[in-house]
Design a protein around this motif. Sequence first.
Motif, PDB file in Angstrom:
ATOM      1  N   ALA A 106      11.419   7.437 154.665  1.00  0.00           N
ATOM      2  CA  ALA A 106      12.236   7.543 153.491  1.00  0.00           C
ATOM      3  C   ALA A 106      14.095   7.613 153.661  1.00  0.00           C
ATOM      4  CB  ALA A 106      12.163   8.878 152.374  1.00  0.00           C
ATOM      5  N   ASP A 107      14.759   8.456 154.959  1.00  0.00           N
ATOM      6  CA  ASP A 107      15.674   8.505 155.563  1.00  0.00           C
ATOM      7  C   ASP A 107      15.656   6.913 155.584  1.00  0.00           C
ATOM      8  OD1 ASP A 107      18.550   8.595 157.160  1.00  0.00           O
ATOM      9  OD2 ASP A 107      17.020  10.166 157.397  1.00  0.00           O
ATOM     10  N   CYS A 108      14.868   6.282 156.141  1.00  0.00           N
ATOM     11  CA  CYS A 108      15.400   4.769 156.712  1.00  0.00           C
ATOM     12  C   CYS A 108      15.520   3.800 154.921  1.00  0.00           C
ATOM     13  CB  CYS A 108      14.040   4.158 157.827  1.00  0.00           C
ATOM     14  SG  CYS A 108      14.565   4.774 159.050  1.00  0.00           S
ATOM     15  N   PHE A 109      14.665   3.931 154.254  1.00  0.00           N
ATOM     16  CA  PHE A 109      15.202   3.111 153.089  1.00  0.00           C
ATOM     17  C   PHE A 109      16.002   3.847 152.427  1.00  0.00           C
ATOM     18  CE2 PHE A 109       9.343   3.447 153.346  1.00  0.00           C
ATOM     19  CZ  PHE A 109       9.786   2.037 153.816  1.00  0.00           C
ATOM     20  N   LEU A 110      15.864   4.642 152.558  1.00  0.00           N
ATOM     21  CA  LEU A 110      17.312   5.005 151.678  1.00  0.00           C
ATOM     22  C   LEU A 110      18.949   4.565 152.631  1.00  0.00           C
ATOM     23  CD1 LEU A 110      18.452   7.135 149.511  1.00  0.00           C
ATOM     24  CD2 LEU A 110      18.517   9.216 150.870  1.00  0.00           C
ATOM     25  N   LEU A 111      18.675   4.373 153.572  1.00  0.00           N
ATOM     26  CA  LEU A 111      19.949   3.538 154.254  1.00  0.00           C
ATOM     27  C   LEU A 111      20.274   2.701 153.406  1.00  0.00           C
ATOM     28  CD1 LEU A 111      19.545   4.841 157.988  1.00  0.00           C
ATOM     29  CD2 LEU A 111      21.657   5.258 156.054  1.00  0.00           C
ATOM     30  N   ALA A 112      18.856   1.559 153.106  1.00  0.00           N
ATOM     31  CA  ALA A 112      18.532   0.325 152.822  1.00  0.00           C
ATOM     32  C   ALA A 112      18.945  -0.093 151.340  1.00  0.00           C
ATOM     33  CB  ALA A 112      17.175  -0.179 152.884  1.00  0.00           C
ATOM     34  N   ILE A 113      19.053   1.223 150.375  1.00  0.00           N
ATOM     35  CA  ILE A 113      19.960   1.486 149.256  1.00  0.00           C
ATOM     36  C   ILE A 113      20.977   2.071 149.101  1.00  0.00           C
ATOM     37  CG2 ILE A 113      19.450   2.614 147.720  1.00  0.00           C
ATOM     38  CD1 ILE A 113      16.743   3.221 148.089  1.00  0.00           C
ATOM     39  N   MET A 114      21.491   2.150 150.187  1.00  0.00           N
ATOM     40  CA  MET A 114      23.209   2.245 150.300  1.00  0.00           C
ATOM     41  C   MET A 114      24.180   1.346 150.516  1.00  0.00           C
ATOM     42  SD  MET A 114      23.042   6.250 152.965  1.00  0.00           S
ATOM     43  CE  MET A 114      24.831   6.825 152.411  1.00  0.00           C
TER      44      MET A 114
END
Length: 311
Positions: A106-114
Motif C-alpha cells: 500500500a505504501d508503494c501504491f500510495l507513492l505512485a498516487i502522490m
Amino acid sequence: NQSGPTEFVFRVFTTSPRIQALLFCFFLLLYVMILCGNTTIICIVCTHSSLHTPMYFFLSNLSFLEICYTTTVVPLMLSNIFGAQKPIPLAGCSAQMFIFLTLGGADCFLLAIMAYDRYVAICHPLHYTLIMTQKRCIQLVVGSLSLALLLDLQLTVLICTLPFCGHILEINHFLCDAPPVLRLACGDIKMHQAILFMVGTLVLTVPFLLISISYIFIANTILRIRSAEGRRRAFSTCSSHLSVVLLQYGCSSLVYMRPRSSTSEDDDRHLALVYTFVIPLLNPLIYTLRNKDVKDALKKSMSCKRASEIQ
C-alpha cells in the motif's frame, strides 16, 4: 521430523549482552522517533486548514501507514533482541507476513498516487480541483490498500501452506518476511519464487514506472516555465516525494526483485533494517525540512503552544 505444530524463532543479532542492550536502546529510540515524527505530520495536517489539500491528505495517510508498518515489526523484534528466541507459531508468522507485506505494498501504491497528484497539479493546474476531489482522493487511498491486500493475501496463503521440515525452525531475519520463510520450506519452491517475483513486479515495478512517467511529464512542464522562481517552486513540491521514492523502491527492489542465487540472507536482513527504520524515520524529516508549508504550520503550532503556556 515433524513432532508438533511448526514454530519459528528469529536469529539473534549478537550473543553479547552489552551489544544486545545497546541495540535494544538504539532500535527503541528509532521507533519512538518514527512514532513521534509521523504522528506530528498527521496532527499538523489535521489541525491546519491550509494543509487540507490532496497532497497533504496523501502525506498524512503515508505517515499513518509508516506507523502501522513499523509497529507490525519492531515490538516483536525488541522482545527477541536479548536472545530468548521465543517461538512464534505458523499462524502468528503468517499474520505478521500478511500485514507487513500489505502495508508495504500500500505504501508503494500510495507513492505512485502522490506522483499522479503532483502531475495533475503541475501539468493541469486549472483542472486540479475538478480531478482531485475529496471523494477521488479517498477512493485512491482505499483502492491502493485493497489492491495490496488482495495481492499479498494470496502470496501469504501460498507460502504459509507449504510443508516445513521440523518443529522449531530458525529464520535468519528479525521478522516473518516472505523470502526467508520461503527458504525454510521443504520440496520444490521454484513456482512460489516465481509468484513472489511476479507480485514484486506488480507492487514495485508497475508503480515505479507510473511514477517515472509522471515525472517525465512534470520535468517537461517545469522546463517550459519561463521564470527561475516558478521553476524552483514547482520543483520544490516534487523533490521531497522523489527522495522518498528513490529510498523506498531502491531498498525494496534489492530484497524482492533480485534473483535468489545472487542474494544472501544477511544482505536481506541489513536492507530490511533500512526500510523498517531508516525510511519511516526519514519521511517526516524530508517532508518537514524540505516543505515550506509544513514548516510554516509547525512554526505556527509551536508559537501557539508558547503563547498558551505564557497565558
